[in-house]
Design a protein around this motif. Structure first.
Motif, short mmCIF file in Angstrom:
data_model
loop_
_atom_site.label_atom_id
_atom_site.label_comp_id
_atom_site.label_asym_id
_atom_site.label_seq_id
_atom_site.Cartn_x
_atom_site.Cartn_y
_atom_site.Cartn_z
N ASP A 28 2.91 12.04 5.96
CA ASP A 28 2.65 10.41 6.13
C ASP A 28 1.13 9.97 5.94
O ASP A 28 0.42 10.98 5.85
N GLN A 29 1.05 8.66 5.53
CA GLN A 29 -0.24 8.06 5.84
C GLN A 29 -0.97 8.39 6.92
O GLN A 29 -2.33 8.57 6.74
N VAL A 38 -11.46 13.23 10.19
CA VAL A 38 -11.74 14.59 10.72
C VAL A 38 -12.78 15.23 9.76
O VAL A 38 -13.92 15.70 10.11
N THR A 39 -12.50 14.97 8.47
CA THR A 39 -13.36 15.74 7.54
C THR A 39 -14.27 15.06 6.79
O THR A 39 -15.15 15.47 6.18
N GLY A 40 -14.28 13.56 6.80
CA GLY A 40 -15.32 12.76 6.02
C GLY A 40 -14.91 12.46 4.81
O GLY A 40 -15.71 11.74 4.11
N ASP A 41 -13.56 12.92 4.24
CA ASP A 41 -13.30 12.78 3.13
C ASP A 41 -12.54 11.53 2.91
O ASP A 41 -11.28 11.42 3.10
N ILE A 42 -13.20 10.42 2.78
CA ILE A 42 -12.39 8.94 2.83
C ILE A 42 -12.10 8.35 1.56
O ILE A 42 -12.11 7.30 1.35
N GLN A 43 -12.13 9.24 0.61
CA GLN A 43 -11.99 8.67 -1.00
C GLN A 43 -10.91 7.62 -0.94
O GLN A 43 -9.67 8.23 -0.18
N TRP A 44 -10.93 6.73 -1.68
CA TRP A 44 -9.64 5.65 -1.61
C TRP A 44 -8.41 6.05 -2.05
O TRP A 44 -7.42 5.86 -1.77
N ILE A 45 -8.27 7.25 -2.96
CA ILE A 45 -6.93 7.80 -3.24
C ILE A 45 -6.26 8.37 -2.22
O ILE A 45 -4.95 8.55 -2.30
N HIS A 46 -7.06 8.79 -1.24
CA HIS A 46 -6.26 9.30 0.01
C HIS A 46 -5.94 8.03 1.12
O HIS A 46 -5.09 8.11 1.61
N ARG A 51 -5.09 0.12 -2.95
CA ARG A 51 -5.80 0.18 -4.24
C ARG A 51 -5.17 1.22 -5.08
O ARG A 51 -5.06 1.33 -6.18
N ALA A 52 -4.77 2.32 -4.07
CA ALA A 52 -3.96 3.46 -4.71
C ALA A 52 -2.82 3.02 -5.67
O ALA A 52 -2.38 3.59 -6.76
N ARG A 53 -1.94 2.01 -5.06
CA ARG A 53 -1.04 1.47 -5.63
C ARG A 53 -1.41 0.57 -7.26
O ARG A 53 -0.55 1.01 -8.12
N ARG A 54 -2.38 0.26 -6.98
CA ARG A 54 -2.80 -0.36 -8.24
C ARG A 54 -3.58 0.42 -9.32
O ARG A 54 -3.41 0.30 -10.48
N GLU A 55 -4.47 1.42 -8.89
CA GLU A 55 -5.18 2.08 -9.74
C GLU A 55 -5.03 3.58 -9.72
O GLU A 55 -5.55 4.25 -10.80
N SER A 56 -4.40 4.25 -8.96
CA SER A 56 -4.08 5.60 -9.01
C SER A 56 -2.99 5.92 -10.06
O SER A 56 -2.10 5.15 -10.16
N PRO A 57 -3.26 6.93 -10.70
CA PRO A 57 -2.24 7.49 -11.58
C PRO A 57 -0.83 7.80 -11.00
O PRO A 57 0.45 7.95 -11.73
N TYR A 58 -0.94 7.79 -9.63
CA TYR A 58 0.63 8.29 -8.83
C TYR A 58 1.20 7.06 -8.24
O TYR A 58 2.32 7.05 -7.87
N GLY A 59 0.42 5.92 -8.40
CA GLY A 59 0.90 4.66 -7.70
C GLY A 59 0.94 4.59 -6.28
O GLY A 59 1.63 3.91 -5.65
N ALA A 60 0.28 5.68 -5.66
CA ALA A 60 0.46 5.58 -4.03
C ALA A 60 -0.93 6.64 -3.73
O ALA A 60 -1.44 7.18 -4.69
N THR A 61 -0.98 6.68 -2.40
CA THR A 61 -2.05 7.66 -1.81
C THR A 61 -1.38 8.92 -2.10
O THR A 61 -0.41 9.26 -2.27
N PRO A 105 -1.36 22.90 -7.92
CA PRO A 105 -0.85 22.42 -9.15
C PRO A 105 -0.39 21.22 -9.30
O PRO A 105 -0.38 20.60 -10.15
N GLN A 106 0.13 20.51 -8.15
CA GLN A 106 0.63 19.07 -7.98
C GLN A 106 0.32 18.43 -6.83
O GLN A 106 0.23 18.93 -5.74
N PRO A 107 -0.32 17.15 -7.10
CA PRO A 107 -0.52 16.31 -5.70
C PRO A 107 0.48 16.06 -4.83
O PRO A 107 1.82 15.97 -5.43
N VAL A 108 0.19 15.99 -3.65
CA VAL A 108 1.15 15.53 -2.54
C VAL A 108 0.97 14.24 -2.31
O VAL A 108 0.28 13.48 -1.94
N ILE A 109 2.25 13.24 -2.94
CA ILE A 109 2.16 11.79 -2.88
C ILE A 109 2.69 11.38 -1.35
O ILE A 109 3.57 12.19 -0.87
#
Length: 158
Positions: A28-29, A38-46, A51-61, A105-109
């Protein structure tokens, strides 16, 4: 015969076979956000669902690949109280030695359900220990390609 020899004899017939299928876990989110923090990886796609709904090729984080990898103990149930004695009889200590190969091999939406399948690849005697190599495949419910395939190496000591 030593405890290490006994363990090798116990595991040898299982080489090349699937030794465990773990339970399903929903990513979950909140879990993704905690990992990002915890990791400092706060890239918007996550971390930015709008924004992920609008711009990500997956339509979600999507979950971080390393989040999926970090879930291996949970997904394989390797830390379950009964796991150790059931899988390593006669031994007292298991150490995560590392990974030989990892692929995503596959992203986890967000909202996906994952589970791990464990295959016993190799068992080798070491001085005072046994080295075991597993191939772990993290499945995504309803998807053909896995989220992660990792070759994990552990060392078990009597």
């Amino acid at each position: 015969m030593s405890a290490a020899d006994d363990l090798i004899a116990f595991l040898a017939p299982k080489l090349g076979t699937e030794t465990h299928v773990g339970p399903w876990l929903t990513v979950d989110q909140e879990r993704i956000d905690r990992f990002a923090h915890v990791t400092g990886d706060i890239q918007w796609i996550h971390t930015d669902p709008e924004r992920a709904r609008r711009e990500s090729p997956y339509g979600a984080t999507v979950a971080h690949g390393f989040l999926t990898l970090s879930l291996l103990p949970c997904l394989t149930e390797a830390n379950h109280p009964d796991f150790f004695q059931r899988n390593y009889p006669g031994m007292r200590l298991r150490v995560n030695y590392g990974l030989n190969r990892v692929r995503f091999p596959q992203p986890v939406i967000v909202g996906s359900r994952l589970r791990a399948r464990t295959l016993l690849k190799a068992v080798e005697p070491l001085a005072g220990a046994v080295q075991i190599t597993y191939e772990i495949t993290v499945e995504i419910e309803g998807k053909d390609k896995p989220a992660c395939v990792a070759e994990q190496v552990v060392r078990v000591y009597p």
